[in-house]
Design a protein around this motif. Structure first.
Motif, PDB file in Angstrom:
ATOM      1  N   ASP A 182       0.829  -1.212   0.000  1.00  0.00           N
ATOM      2  CA  ASP A 182       0.000   0.000   0.000  1.00  0.00           C
ATOM      3  C   ASP A 182       0.863   1.260   0.000  1.00  0.00           C
ATOM      4  O   ASP A 182       0.653   2.166   0.812  1.00  0.00           O
ATOM      5  N   LYS A 240      -0.164  -8.079  -2.795  1.00  0.00           N
ATOM      6  CA  LYS A 240      -1.550  -7.588  -2.821  1.00  0.00           C
ATOM      7  C   LYS A 240      -1.474  -6.083  -3.005  1.00  0.00           C
ATOM      8  O   LYS A 240      -0.798  -5.397  -2.240  1.00  0.00           O
ATOM      9  N   SER A 267     -10.281  -6.787   9.371  1.00  0.00           N
ATOM     10  CA  SER A 267      -9.387  -6.980  10.516  1.00  0.00           C
ATOM     11  C   SER A 267      -9.361  -5.796  11.484  1.00  0.00           C
ATOM     12  O   SER A 267      -8.849  -5.919  12.586  1.00  0.00           O
ATOM     13  N   GLY A 273       1.659  -5.832   5.527  1.00  0.00           N
ATOM     14  CA  GLY A 273       1.987  -4.600   4.807  1.00  0.00           C
ATOM     15  C   GLY A 273       2.994  -3.746   5.531  1.00  0.00           C
ATOM     16  O   GLY A 273       4.207  -3.927   5.386  1.00  0.00           O
ATOM     17  N   ARG A 274       2.475  -2.834   6.369  1.00  0.00           N
ATOM     18  CA  ARG A 274       3.328  -1.787   6.939  1.00  0.00           C
ATOM     19  C   ARG A 274       4.528  -2.296   7.706  1.00  0.00           C
ATOM     20  O   ARG A 274       5.595  -1.670   7.645  1.00  0.00           O
TER      21      ARG A 274
HETATM   22  O1  C5P Z   1      -0.242  -2.671   6.820  1.00  0.00           O
HETATM   23  P1  C5P Z   1      -1.018  -3.888   7.225  1.00  0.00           P
HETATM   24  O2  C5P Z   1      -0.143  -5.090   7.471  1.00  0.00           O
HETATM   25  O3  C5P Z   1      -1.999  -3.633   8.344  1.00  0.00           O
HETATM   26  O4  C5P Z   1      -1.865  -4.226   5.894  1.00  0.00           O
HETATM   27  C1  C5P Z   1      -2.987  -5.062   5.874  1.00  0.00           C
HETATM   28  C2  C5P Z   1      -3.569  -5.035   4.489  1.00  0.00           C
HETATM   29  O5  C5P Z   1      -4.696  -5.880   4.429  1.00  0.00           O
HETATM   30  C3  C5P Z   1      -4.060  -3.672   4.033  1.00  0.00           C
HETATM   31  O6  C5P Z   1      -3.843  -3.627   2.628  1.00  0.00           O
HETATM   32  C4  C5P Z   1      -5.536  -3.683   4.328  1.00  0.00           C
HETATM   33  O7  C5P Z   1      -6.234  -2.854   3.436  1.00  0.00           O
HETATM   34  C5  C5P Z   1      -5.862  -5.137   4.043  1.00  0.00           C
HETATM   35  N1  C5P Z   1      -7.033  -5.738   4.650  1.00  0.00           N
HETATM   36  C6  C5P Z   1      -7.266  -5.751   6.013  1.00  0.00           C
HETATM   37  N2  C5P Z   1      -8.387  -6.373   6.495  1.00  0.00           N
HETATM   38  C7  C5P Z   1      -9.214  -7.018   5.662  1.00  0.00           C
HETATM   39  C8  C5P Z   1      -8.978  -7.035   4.287  1.00  0.00           C
HETATM   40  C9  C5P Z   1      -7.858  -6.394   3.811  1.00  0.00           C
HETATM   41  O8  C5P Z   1      -6.443  -5.215   6.782  1.00  0.00           O
HETATM   42  N3  C5P Z   1     -10.215  -7.720   6.137  1.00  0.00           N
END
Ligand code: C5P
Length: 215
Positions: free
Chosen positions: A12, A34, A119, A194-195
């Motif tokens: 992201d 993703k 989440s 992600g982060r």
């Molecule tokens: O940065 P982080 O590890 O929190 O990234 C989680 C990724 O998963 C983000 O792209 C967020 O938009 C995505 N996501 C989420 N919960 C969901 C579906 C997708 O956090 N149920």
């Protein structure tokens, strides 16, 4: 879907340059990324093809498709035409909308992931109450791939119970949102991170350390 190290990188970031810089450091560990609206809106949908060509990664497009069936078809068709290997759709919009996404995935011989429950804390307000029914709808529709949260393992376990062991669950929320990678993989087939990787001073080491905790 076969995913290296059961780890999907959520990319992201807000520029193609940054995305490529991070991917370049992680090719040893990752074969699936993703991308969502942040990177797609910054760079345009052609970023899918650019990343696929450069890295030969599988690209899951997290567009959380949630419209009427006719519009969902158009969104999914455009995404698959641009080279995506999979797309994520919301389930709360109902079976006709989800079926349109599923039909598009079948037409392009690609994958659909059905999002059951998100989440973040706000998911408890509305989505969680219907997540089990959304998962059951997916089972009734013969959908094989799901997204369920790493931040609430009891919910992830329940969704696994509903969709069954043959289903493929990918799970976001590990790291920054508090989820534990190894515990999540008791119920999910792959984690989405992600982060805690791409914001790290050294994404390669962050990724390597995360993978070590999975052993
Ligand atoms: O940065 P982080 O590890 O929190 O990234 C989680 C990724 O998963 C983000 O792209 C967020 O938009 C995505 N996501 C989420 N919960 C969901 C579906 C997708 O956090 N149920």
């Amino acid at each position: 879907m076969e995913i290296k190290n059961n780890l999907i990188l959520a990319l992201d970031v807000l520029s193609g340059k940054k995305a490529i810089e991070i991917c370049n450091q992680l090719t040893e560990y990752i074969d699936t990324i993703k991308i969502g609206y942040p990177l797609t809106l910054a760079e345009g949908i052609s970023i899918i093809g650019i990343l696929k060509e450069k890295f030969d990664f599988k690209v899951i497009c997290d567009y959380k498709v949630a419209d009427i069936d006719a519009t969902n078809s158009k969104i999914c068709n455009q995404t698959f035409k641009a080279g995506a290997d999979a797309i994520i759709c919301h389930g709360f919009v109902g079976s006709d909308s989800v079926q349109a996404c599923f039909n598009s995935a079948k037409k392009y011989d690609k994958e659909l992931f059905l999002l059951t429950e998100m989440s973040h804390p706000g998911a408890k307000e509305f989505l969680q109450k219907n997540a089990d029914a959304i998962a059951q709808m997916g089972v009734d529709m013969n959908i094989k791939n799901y997204v369920a949260p790493a931040t609430r393992l009891d919910r992830l376990r329940e969704i696994r119970n509903i969709v069954g062991n043959d289903a493929y669950i990918i799970s976001p929320g590990v790291g920054k949102q508090g989820g534990d990678a190894k515990k999540t993989l008791k119920y999910a087939n792959a984690i989405i991170v992600g982060r805690s990787i791409y914001e790290s001073d050294n994404p390669k080491i962050a990724c390597e350390n995360l993978i070590k905790t999975l052993k």
